[in-house]
Design an enzyme around this catalytic site. Structure first.
Site, PDB file in Angstrom:
ATOM      1  N   ARG A 180     -31.706 -26.407  19.726  1.00  0.00           N
ATOM      2  CA  ARG A 180     -31.407 -25.015  19.348  1.00  0.00           C
ATOM      3  C   ARG A 180     -32.676 -24.326  18.854  1.00  0.00           C
ATOM      4  NH1 ARG A 180     -25.909 -24.513  19.329  1.00  0.00           N
ATOM      5  NH2 ARG A 180     -24.701 -26.314  18.695  1.00  0.00           N
ATOM      6  N   HIS A 198     -18.190  -9.718  15.612  1.00  0.00           N
ATOM      7  CA  HIS A 198     -17.199 -10.790  15.707  1.00  0.00           C
ATOM      8  C   HIS A 198     -15.807 -10.164  15.781  1.00  0.00           C
ATOM      9  CE1 HIS A 198     -15.544 -14.785  15.165  1.00  0.00           C
ATOM     10  NE2 HIS A 198     -14.694 -14.269  14.305  1.00  0.00           N
ATOM     11  N   ASP A 200     -20.786 -16.907  11.638  1.00  0.00           N
ATOM     12  CA  ASP A 200     -19.903 -15.774  11.329  1.00  0.00           C
ATOM     13  C   ASP A 200     -19.822 -15.511   9.830  1.00  0.00           C
ATOM     14  OD1 ASP A 200     -19.427 -15.408  14.046  1.00  0.00           O
ATOM     15  OD2 ASP A 200     -17.754 -16.812  14.043  1.00  0.00           O
TER      16      ASP A 200
HETATM   17  C1  GRF Z   1     -16.898  -9.688  21.604  1.00  0.00           C
HETATM   18  O1  GRF Z   1     -15.516  -9.669  21.439  1.00  0.00           O
HETATM   19  C2  GRF Z   1     -17.604 -10.083  20.348  1.00  0.00           C
HETATM   20  O2  GRF Z   1     -16.900  -9.766  19.201  1.00  0.00           O
HETATM   21  C3  GRF Z   1     -17.702 -11.578  20.486  1.00  0.00           C
HETATM   22  O3  GRF Z   1     -17.890 -11.820  21.850  1.00  0.00           O
HETATM   23  C4  GRF Z   1     -17.335 -10.746  22.606  1.00  0.00           C
HETATM   24  C5  GRF Z   1     -18.393 -10.240  23.535  1.00  0.00           C
HETATM   25  O4  GRF Z   1     -17.896  -9.298  24.444  1.00  0.00           O
HETATM   26  N1  GRF Z   1     -18.762 -12.088  19.661  1.00  0.00           N
HETATM   27  P1  GRF Z   1     -18.876  -8.545  25.445  1.00  0.00           P
HETATM   28  O5  GRF Z   1     -19.671  -9.614  26.166  1.00  0.00           O
HETATM   29  O6  GRF Z   1     -19.741  -7.631  24.653  1.00  0.00           O
HETATM   30  O7  GRF Z   1     -17.978  -7.803  26.380  1.00  0.00           O
END
Ligand code: GRF
Length: 227
Positions: free
Chosen positions: A99, A143, A179
């Protein structure tokens, strides 16, 4: 499901209970500041990445996305970058021994572009201190829950399983624990009868697209740090 419930869901598909606006003073302060240089990290569809690009194109956000870094060759985010004419760079995590090594490559790419803020928009990798320390207090994540509830990869499933009636989305500064980190903006979203992870996620995403540009302006304006 009855037609009545279907109609409620249709009507409320994009309803947010609480989608906070940023005060006009914050927008004017943001627009007087030098244009922000944003580096976006995405692993999947990239709809948040595109919402930010759209907010910039609409003159809402005083910023430039200097590059998209993505880690999956198939990520739709890469196609969106092409459509928007935004430079993209694939850093495939499978080709890095750790990572930390992936994060070192991200930091190098972002520093080379003189990025001010790193915007994680559906970045499905756990980030390390290498990234966070290189951009102190300048890494944001979104998130799909009202943190600190429902951390992790299956937030909408967790919300449905818990039987809560309200969930939402959170933009927060990135800290080492997954998160976590100071919250910048949240929007609340109702859970409706008959919701599936997909219908709920679609309703949450509509709010994500509203709040992410606002959160960037708020965080970068410095107002948020002043409490
Ligand atoms: C979103 O729902 C975000 O909250 C989560 O991953 C998803 C990404 O969606 N971390 P996108 O790729 O921006 O459509």
């Amino acid at each position: 499901m009855s037609r009545a419930i279907e109609l409620i869901i249709e009507k409320q598909q994009h309803l947010g209970f609480l989608s906070p606006e940023v005060p006009p003073e914050v927008w004017s302060r943001h627009r007087q500041q030098p244009k922000l240089r944003l580096g976006v990290l995405a692993s999947g569809s990239g709809s948040n990445f595109e919402a930010i690009a759209q907010a910039i194109a609409d003159g809402v956000l005083n910023a430039e996305i200097t590059q998209l870094v993505y880690n999956n060759p198939e990520a739709k985010a890469g196609d969106r970058a092409d459509r928007w004419g935004i430079p993209k760079q694939l850093l495939n995590h499978r080709e890095f021994p750790s990572r930390e090594a992936l994060d070192d490559a991200i930091v190098a790419a972002m520093q080379q572009q003189q990025v001010d803020w790193i915007i994680m928009a559906g970045w499905m990798r756990i980030v390390t201190a290498r990234l966070i320390n290189a951009f102190p207090n300048r890494v944001l994540n979104i998130h799909p829950s009202l943190l600190p509830s429902f951390r992790g990869a299956h937030a909408t499933e967790q919300a449905l399983a818990a039987g809560v009636k309200v969930t939402g989305c959170t933009v927060h500064q990135v800290a080492l624990a997954v998160d976590s980190g100071p919250i910048v903006i949240q929007a609340a979203v109702p859970i409706l009868p008959g919701d599936t992870p997909a219908t709920l996620h679609a309703r949450i995403q509509h709010q994500e697209h509203q709040i992410y540009p606002r959160a960037i302006a708020l965080a970068a304006s410095g107002v948020w740090d002043e409490g």
